[in-house]
Design a protein around this motif. Structure first.
Motif: not given
Ligand code: NAD
Length: 325
Positions: A9-16, A30-36, A39-40, A180-181
């Motif tokens: 859900a992070g910057y690079i992971g969502s693109h990949v 698999f993400d805990n959404l701390t910085t992700g 919606d991405a 990038e967000r």
């Protein structure tokens, strides 16, 4: 392939994840959404924390991945200096739990997000992969520990890994609504674009008397979609039975802060006021990758990482989001 993507859900992971889907793979995020950002994520999102062993074990049991891409981490250098415990605990415990789950489920291939920060202050530029790795902050230390874990697990348990040391990831996929967000944002290009759009009053230039042509730091910017292509190539390499490897992902060309500022002014047409600030501790003057090993081993060549394309894509993403807000 079914691929578990931690930190998707992070910057690079969502693109990949989007690129994996485009290539016919089945990613599971698999993400805990701390910085992700949920919606991405363009695939199934399993909300979970790698530091909770039972959660990652359950994800493996339910989704049966064949390979893993491991993006999830805390990755703010200054925060790691202030609060190293968090960085060692979360980054190392998360990696340990992930590797345990892989072993428990017979998954033997992992692509790992490492970083140029594992080299510390380089004694040689461009930096080759066999350059001594002496990180200068706990973030880099935690990433280097994970690299070493992967190598030891490879020798002892037959794990095969592609360690990818990113230089400066930048750019966006505006057509996909991805970009990038980070909050807080610490990366130069999105910060300059926030100034260009009026969300910030001015940019900060940290250090004007480095031993570089214009006195500002030089970095190697790599488009996030080029990074993604390297992950696809690394997965294919491992799936074909290829041996473990550690590779720089950069272009081999560096740009100074003032050059990036000039390019951002050109692309946006905005003035982008900037002020000089003291240099930050532990910021090496020049970080540029020796980039030929990734080309030789994966047949990977960046295709959209010229500075103007990077900034244009990030600006497009930024403008569309600002318009919608
Ligand atoms: N962005 C760069 O320029 C850059 C450069 C070098 C290396 N890296 C590495 O690449 C990776 C991705 O970077 P990014 O910029 O996309 O970061 P990001 O913060 O945008 O993404 C990290 C993701 O991991 C998730 N996460 C964090 N801890 C977790 C945990 N314990 N369990 C589950 N999910 C967790 C976050 O919620 C987030 O979605 C990181 O490992 C980072 O260290 C990034």
């Amino acid at each position: 392939m079914r691929i578990l993507v931690t930190g998707g859900a992070g910057y690079i992971g969502s693109h990949v994840i989007w690129q994996l889907l485009e290539h016919g793979h089945t990613p599971i995020c698999f993400d805990n959404l701390t910085t992700g950002h949920a919606d991405a994520v363009r695939c199934l999102l399993v909300e979970g924390d790698l530091c909770r062993r039972e959660q990652i074990l359950a994800a493996f049991a339910e989704h049966r991945p064949e390979a893993v891409i491991h993006f999830a981490a805390r990755s703010l250098v200054s925060e790691s200096v202030r609060d190293p415990r968090r960085y060692f605990r979360d980054n190392l415990l998360g990696a340990l739990n992930l590797l345990d789950a892989m072993e428990a489920h017979g998954v033997r291939s992992i692509v790992f997000s490492s970083t140029a920060a594992t080299y510390g202050v380089p004694s040689k530029v461009p930096i080759p992969e066999d350059h001594p790795q002496i990180p200068v902050n706990p973030y880099g230390d935690s990433k280097l520990c994970i690299e070493r874990m992967l190598i030891s697990y490879g020798r002892a348990y037959g794990l095969r890994s592609a360690i990818l040391r990113y230089f400066n990831a930048a750019g966006a996929a505006p057509e996909q609504g991805l970009g990038e967000r980070h909050h807080p944002e610490t990366h130069l290009i999105p910060l300059l674009l926030e100034v260009a759009s009026g969300a910030r009053p001015r940019a900060q230039i940290f250090g004007r008397d480095y031993a570089t042509a214009d006195g500002t730091c030089i970095r190697d910017y790599i488009h996030v979609l080029d990074l993604g292509e390297a992950h696809l190539a690394a997965l294919a390499h491992l799936a074909a039975g290829g041996e473990s490897l550690a590779l720089n992902l950069g272009t081999g060309t560096g740009y100074s802060v003032l050059e990036v500022l000039a390019a951002a002014r050109e692309v946006t047409g905005a003035e982008i006021p900037a002020e000089d600030c003291p240099a930050r501790e532990g910021d090496p003057p020049i970080l540029v990758a020796a980039a030929d090993r990734a080309r030789a081993r994966l047949g990977w060549t960046p295709t959209c990482s010229d500075l103007t394309s990077i900034i244009r894509s990030a600006w497009e993403f930024h403008r569309v989001r600002a318009e919608r807000a």
